[in-house]
Write an enzyme that holds these catalytic residues in place. Structure first.
Site, PDB file in Angstrom:
ATOM      1  N   LEU A 190       0.874  -1.002  -0.047  1.00 33.32           N
ATOM      2  CA  LEU A 190       0.142  -0.076  -0.243  1.00 33.32           C
ATOM      3  C   LEU A 190       0.935   1.288  -0.074  1.00 33.32           C
ATOM      4  O   LEU A 190       1.941   1.219   0.550  1.00 33.32           O
ATOM      5  CB  LEU A 190      -0.916   0.060   1.324  1.00 33.32           C
ATOM      6  N   ASP A 191       0.366   2.235  -0.639  1.00 35.37           N
ATOM      7  CA  ASP A 191       1.371   3.509  -0.628  1.00 35.37           C
ATOM      8  C   ASP A 191       1.516   3.858   0.999  1.00 35.37           C
ATOM      9  O   ASP A 191       0.469   3.654   1.758  1.00 35.37           O
ATOM     10  CB  ASP A 191       0.564   4.736  -1.412  1.00 35.37           C
ATOM     11  N   ARG A 192       2.376   4.681   1.173  1.00 36.63           N
ATOM     12  CA  ARG A 192       2.668   5.376   2.506  1.00 36.63           C
ATOM     13  C   ARG A 192       1.408   5.952   2.958  1.00 36.63           C
ATOM     14  O   ARG A 192       1.153   5.972   4.370  1.00 36.63           O
ATOM     15  CB  ARG A 192       3.623   6.139   2.384  1.00 36.63           C
TER      16      ARG A 192
END
Length: 327
Positions: A140-142
């Site tokens: 997942l993106d940050r």
């Protein structure tokens, strides 16, 4: 010590030979294994192999006398009780095969330049009695919150990673976007390309005949809207490209609220928490032991606040459900 033969178990299927040896013979170095393979002392089903060979269940591995077998395995670092407590708090489902966490926005999944604390580094706090820690099987993106799956063993990790690659996992995201998409629901089929490198890299729309372009497809539908100013979207990516949902929303001319990288000034209207309003709400995935697992995560605090301020009603997150016969 004499030559022996060990059989690859079902749980060990599809892992690399060097990782199999690391699991069973932690004292053996990578260099020593490469030499054993190169000289034919290690074989799989009687055939010469290299350390990167993928294994299959039931294969026989020839194990020669191990060098330095008496040398103790390296000491593992102490488990951080704060990391363990935090990961236990984030856990929404777990069994003997896998763990599902509700990752908070702002926590990087993996390390990189300037990143000192990240999810992968925290997983050592969940080591089992043999020293193995859970493994990431997707990302997942940050700045994206929500569900992320961990595998407890290499075999489970291989099965789950294949499920994500093969589109056997149904992923559902929530987003608050600025504006109102037209049509209110549909499918975005827009090829993407990456430009640049490192932290400054960007995902951009691409022409179909562009050499580095990759297919990217997203289904979306409107859950609610506040006039034409803001829309609550449910999105299901049918492909898993970096920043796919963020760029697809921008392509609809409805950037995700608070997006720090895409959407420009339009993504940062006054009066709202300036954080990315993108949340991995649900996962429907094949369970390694059969059937399917359905898990939901409630909206994070900043998204809850925005939903409430816009007059939207968040439905309760159902509890995890393991269902048989839906492979």
């Amino acid at each position: 010590m004499s030559v022996s033969l060990q059989t690859v178990t079902e749980d060990e299927a599809d892992i690399r030979l060097d990782r199999w040896f690391r699991r069973h013979f932690p004292h053996l170095t990578q260099g020593a294994l490469q030499k054993l393979c190169r000289t034919g002392q290690v074989r799989v089903d009687g055939k010469r192999v290299d350390p990167a060979t993928r294994l299959a269940s039931g294969q026989g591995i020839r194990i020669p006398p191990m060098p330095d077998a008496s040398r103790p395995a390296p000491l593992l670092p102490a488990i951080d009780p704060h990391d363990r407590k935090e990961l236990e708090r984030l856990t929404v489902y777990q069994d003997e095969c896998l763990i599902v966490l509700d990752k908070p926005a702002g926590l990087p999944v993996q390390g990189g330049p300037g990143i000192k604390r990240h999810l992968d580094g925290m997983l050592a706090a969940l080591r089992d009695e043999t020293g193995n820690k859970p493994r990431l099987v997707h990302r997942l993106d940050r700045d994206t919150s929500g569900l992320i799956v961990l595998a407890r063993t290499p075999g489970v990790a291989a099965k789950l990673a294949a499920a994500f690659r093969g589109r056997a996992v149904k992923k559902t995201y929530w987003a608050i976007v600025v504006g109102r998409p037209s049509p209110a629901e549909g499918q975005i089929d827009l090829r993407l390309a990456r430009i640049g490198a490192g932290a400054g890299a960007l995902t951009v729309p691409a022409e179909r005949d562009e050499e580095d372009a990759v297919s990217a497809v997203t289904d979306y539908r409107t859950l609610d809207h506040a006039g034409r100013k803001f829309t609550w979207l449910e999105m299901q990516p049918l492909t898993g490209r970096t920043h796919q949902l963020r760029v697809h929303c921008e392509a609809l001319r409805t950037p995700i609220l608070g997006d720090p990288k895409y959407g420009g000034d339009a993504a940062h209207p006054d009066g709202f928490v300036d954080r990315l309003h993108l949340h991995a709400r649900a996962l429907d995935l094949p369970h390694p032991q059969g059937g399917r697992l359905l898990v939901h995560a409630p909206a994070p605090p900043h998204l809850k606040e925005t939903l409430k301020s816009l007059g939207f009603t968040e439905p309760a997150a159902p509890g995890p459900a393991r269902q048989a016969g839906r492979d």
